[in-house]
Write a protein that holds these residues in place. Structure first.
Motif, short mmCIF file in Angstrom:
data_model
loop_
_atom_site.label_atom_id
_atom_site.label_comp_id
_atom_site.label_asym_id
_atom_site.label_seq_id
_atom_site.Cartn_x
_atom_site.Cartn_y
_atom_site.Cartn_z
N THR A 174 -3.49 10.63 -9.31
CA THR A 174 -4.52 9.84 -10.00
C THR A 174 -4.76 8.53 -9.27
OG1 THR A 174 -3.96 10.83 -12.12
CG2 THR A 174 -5.14 8.74 -12.18
N LEU A 175 -3.69 7.85 -8.87
CA LEU A 175 -3.84 6.60 -8.14
C LEU A 175 -4.59 6.83 -6.83
CD1 LEU A 175 -3.37 3.59 -7.74
CD2 LEU A 175 -1.07 4.13 -6.87
N LEU B 279 4.84 0.33 -11.88
CA LEU B 279 3.97 0.19 -13.04
C LEU B 279 4.24 1.22 -14.14
CD1 LEU B 279 0.58 -0.55 -11.24
CD2 LEU B 279 2.22 -2.19 -12.17
N GLY B 280 4.80 2.35 -13.75
CA GLY B 280 5.06 3.40 -14.73
C GLY B 280 3.84 4.26 -15.00
N TYR B 281 2.78 4.04 -14.32
CA TYR B 281 1.55 4.82 -14.44
C TYR B 281 0.77 4.63 -13.17
CZ TYR B 281 -0.97 0.43 -14.96
OH TYR B 281 -1.50 -0.81 -14.73
N PRO B 282 -0.25 5.30 -12.88
CA PRO B 282 -0.57 6.67 -13.26
C PRO B 282 0.26 7.61 -12.40
CG PRO B 282 -2.19 5.90 -11.68
CD PRO B 282 -1.22 4.76 -11.93
N SER B 283 -0.15 8.85 -12.26
CA SER B 283 0.52 9.73 -11.29
C SER B 283 0.02 9.34 -9.90
CB SER B 283 0.15 11.20 -11.57
OG SER B 283 -1.22 11.42 -11.28
N GLN C 218 0.81 -1.21 0.00
CA GLN C 218 0.00 0.00 0.00
C GLN C 218 0.85 1.27 0.00
OE1 GLN C 218 -3.02 -0.28 3.02
NE2 GLN C 218 -3.97 -2.02 2.07
N ASN C 219 1.72 1.37 -1.00
CA ASN C 219 2.61 2.51 -1.14
C ASN C 219 2.38 3.15 -2.51
OD1 ASN C 219 5.13 3.88 -2.01
ND2 ASN C 219 5.79 3.32 0.06
N LEU C 220 1.89 4.40 -2.51
CA LEU C 220 1.58 5.08 -3.76
C LEU C 220 2.80 5.21 -4.66
CD1 LEU C 220 -0.71 7.98 -2.46
CD2 LEU C 220 -1.43 5.98 -3.74
N ALA C 221 3.89 5.73 -4.09
CA ALA C 221 5.09 5.98 -4.90
C ALA C 221 5.65 4.68 -5.48
CB ALA C 221 6.16 6.68 -4.06
#
Length: 92
Positions: free
Chosen positions: A32-33, A25-29, A16-19
């Motif tokens: 956005t996520l 994955l190389g997407y999204p920002s 559960q880590n956004l960065a």
């Protein structure tokens, strides 16, 4: 929609880590996520932003860390490392 589902699933399954999710994955920002997560799993805040400590220490562990810092037999960085916290957390 397929990428959205994959991103949300990866986020939930891998810490559960956004960065980390965006980097892997190389997407999204990240923004956005975060919005996808709010919509898909009703998450309004990220766990790291809850204000609660990630690791809880016993009072005697905290006191020993402060004593070690006050005695100063080694650098604050080494003392922090010994107690498993950052230097900033040690001073806090």
């Amino acid at each position: 929609m397929e990428q959205r589902k994959a991103a949300v699933a990866y986020y939930q399954e891998h810490g559960q880590n956004l960065a980390r999710t965006v980097k892997k994955l190389g997407y999204p920002s990240r923004a956005t996520l975060f919005n996808w997560l709010k919509e898909d799993i009703n998450r309004s805040t990220h766990p790291c932003h809850s204000g609660a400590p990630v690791v809880k220490f016993q009072q005697d562990q905290k006191e020993q860390a402060v004593i070690d810092l006050c005695i100063r037999e080694s650098s604050a960085e080494k003392i922090a490392s010994k107690h498993g916290v950052s230097r900033a957390s040690l001073y806090k």
